[in-house]
Structure formats: structure tokens, C-alpha cells
Design an enzyme around this catalytic site. Structure first.
Site, short mmCIF file in Angstrom:
data_model
loop_
_atom_site.label_atom_id
_atom_site.label_comp_id
_atom_site.label_asym_id
_atom_site.label_seq_id
_atom_site.Cartn_x
_atom_site.Cartn_y
_atom_site.Cartn_z
N CYS A 1 6.22 -5.45 -0.01
CA CYS A 1 5.98 -3.91 -0.61
C CYS A 1 6.00 -2.98 0.61
CB CYS A 1 4.86 -3.90 -1.47
SG CYS A 1 5.57 -2.56 -2.85
N GLY B 1 0.89 -1.05 -0.05
CA GLY B 1 0.04 -0.10 0.28
C GLY B 1 0.88 1.06 -0.02
N HIS C 1 4.25 -8.21 -5.05
CA HIS C 1 2.68 -8.26 -4.44
C HIS C 1 2.33 -9.88 -5.01
CE1 HIS C 1 1.92 -4.31 -3.12
NE2 HIS C 1 2.54 -4.09 -4.14
N GLU D 1 -0.02 -11.43 -3.66
CA GLU D 1 -1.42 -11.50 -3.30
C GLU D 1 -2.19 -10.99 -4.66
OE1 GLU D 1 0.53 -9.04 -2.30
OE2 GLU D 1 -0.34 -7.36 -2.16
N ARG E 1 13.14 3.29 -0.93
CA ARG E 1 11.71 3.26 -0.85
C ARG E 1 10.99 3.10 -2.18
NH1 ARG E 1 7.97 7.62 1.22
NH2 ARG E 1 6.21 6.42 -0.01
N ILE F 1 4.83 -2.93 -7.92
CA ILE F 1 4.14 -1.49 -8.20
C ILE F 1 4.70 -0.55 -7.41
CG2 ILE F 1 1.88 -0.32 -7.73
CD1 ILE F 1 0.68 -3.35 -7.82
N1 GLN Z 1 6.72 2.64 -2.46
C1 GLN Z 1 5.50 2.45 -1.68
C2 GLN Z 1 5.69 3.12 -0.26
O1 GLN Z 1 6.43 3.70 -0.06
C3 GLN Z 1 5.02 0.94 -1.65
C4 GLN Z 1 4.47 0.53 -2.70
C5 GLN Z 1 3.42 -0.67 -2.68
O2 GLN Z 1 3.32 -1.12 -1.44
N2 GLN Z 1 2.91 -1.06 -3.60
O3 GLN Z 1 4.64 2.67 0.73
#
Ligand code: GLN
Length: 210
Positions: free
Chosen positions: A90, A58, A189, A191, A120, A149
Site C-alpha cells: 500500500c 500507512g 494489506h 498483514e 496514489r 484501504i
Molecule cells: N493512499 C495512501 C497513501 O498515499 C496509502 C493508504 C494505505 O497505506 N492504506 O499513503
């Protein structure tokens, strides 16, 4: 989720999924397909009685801030320190990391525990999202498709960390799946695919008391 009687069945494996924001429903559906009982975690007391915990993908900044506001950061840290199995995907990987680069000004609350440095938005700028083929969690199995993502990458890891999968990054091979004791973390991911193998791998670790 608790059973209709409002109690969790202790003969089943119970997986908590941090449900503040992000892809928690997808993790829940996959864990249920594998026969686990699930609990959406929004309050510290919901951590009691879990066999394993998933920190979903997320937005790690939002998740960290909401966790702070709801008094979950310290209970989550204590849970991770207790040596029980945790899987971060993620944004969940970012929360589990001891160190993160590319954080928003003022930083963001991390849960920590995993001795890695994550970048990140490593894959974020040029390559918002992509899919690639990755080694399976169980060596020798056919590769899995992995969905990234705005994904982080693990750019440094401590001695206790085992690298389970890497991909070609910006002129270097970067880790995208690691484990350290009872902690598991993936930058992608699982999921969001139909492939249950990463979930089965985590559940196996939980059942083995990883
Ligand atoms: N780069 C996002 C963050 O800093 C993470 C992206 C993701 O969970 N799909 O939270």
C-alpha cells in the site's frame, strides 16, 4: 527485533520492517509466526545485516517526510538499488514506485526503484476500503481475501515488471500486485488478514536470495 543478547542470530532469516508509521507491528507479528527474526527499522544503521525489508502501509506522505527527517531516504534508496528483497504494501508500494500521480502539492519523497506509475488514491474516493478475492501469490492455490484501504493502483508498468494480480478498477483492469527482480509490491494489506500466504511468498523469495 534483536535477540535478548542484543545480537541478531545469523542462522535465521532477518526481515527489517520500516517502523516510522503505519502497520509495521502487524507485519512483524506475521513474519515471526513464520519463524523469521524481525528488526524495526528507524535508523540507517538498522538496515545492516537484513535479508529482506518490508515497507508497510500507512500514509506515504508522512512516511516519506519522516524518512527524510531521519536521514533514511538515501540509505533506503541504496538498499533497494543493491538488489536485496523489498516488499512494499500500500503506502509502501507508493514509496517504491518510480512515479506517483495524485501526490500532495510539492510532491513527496519517494524511494523509487520499481518501474511503475502508481495512482496514489486510485480506490480512495468512492471506495474508501473494500475486500475482494484475488489470485494467490502461488498460481493454482485457492484465492486470497485482499483488504484495500484508500489503496493505490498500478496504472502503468515497465517491461521488467511482472503483474501478479489485477482487479477491476474504473473501467479498466488495474495491477494490484507486481514484482520486478527482488522487488515485490502489493496495493492491499495481507498483514490485516489471518492469511500468511503473501508473507510466506516474500520470505521464500528472501530465502532464495531473490
Ligand atoms: N493512499 C495512501 C497513501 O498515499 C496509502 C493508504 C494505505 O497505506 N492504506 O499513503
Amino acid at each position: 527485533m534483536p535477540s535478548p543478547r542484543g545480537r541478531t542470530d545469523r542462522t535465521m532469516t532477518t526481515i527489517g520492517i520500516l517502523a516510522l508509521q503505519g502497520a509495521f507491528l502487524e507485519h512483524e507479528a506475521m513474519m515471526r509466526r513464520l519463524g523469521a527474526q524481525t528488526v524495526q527499522v528507524r535508523k540507517p544503521q538498522q538496515l545492516a545485516g537484513l535479508d529482506g525489508l518490508i515497507l508497510p502501509g500507512g500514509e506515504s506522505t508522512t512516511m516519506g517526510l519522516v524518512a527524510e527527517r531521519w536521514g533514511l531516504v538515501e540509505p533506503l534508496r541504496a538498499w533497494v538499488r543493491s538488489g536485496r528483497p523489498v516488499w512494499g504494501t500500500c503506502a509502501g508500494l507508493i514509496l517504491l514506485a518510480e512515479r506517483a500521480t495524485g501526490q500532495k502539492a510539492g510532491g513527496q519523497p519517494l524511494i523509487g526503484g520499481l518501474d511503475v506509475t502508481v495512482s496514489r488514491n486510485y480506490f480512495g474516493r468512492q471506495n474508501e476500503s473494500f475486500e475482494t478475492s484475488l489470485v494467490a501469490p502461488v498460481p493454482g492455490d485457492p484465492p486470497v481475501r485482499a483488504v484495500f484501504i484508500r489503496a493505490p493502483a498500478i496504472v502503468e508498468s515497465g517491461e521488467q515488471v511482472t503483474v501478479l494480480a489485477t482487479v477491476a478498477g474504473h473501467g479498466e483492469e488495474v495491477a494490484v500486485a507486481v514484482s520486478q527482480g527482488a522487488l515485490l509490491a502489493t496495493a492491499f494489506h495481507p498483514e490485516l488478514t489471518a492469511d500468511l500466504r503473501w508473507h510466506a511468498f516474500f520470505l521464500e523469495r528472501v530465502r532464495a536470495g531473490a
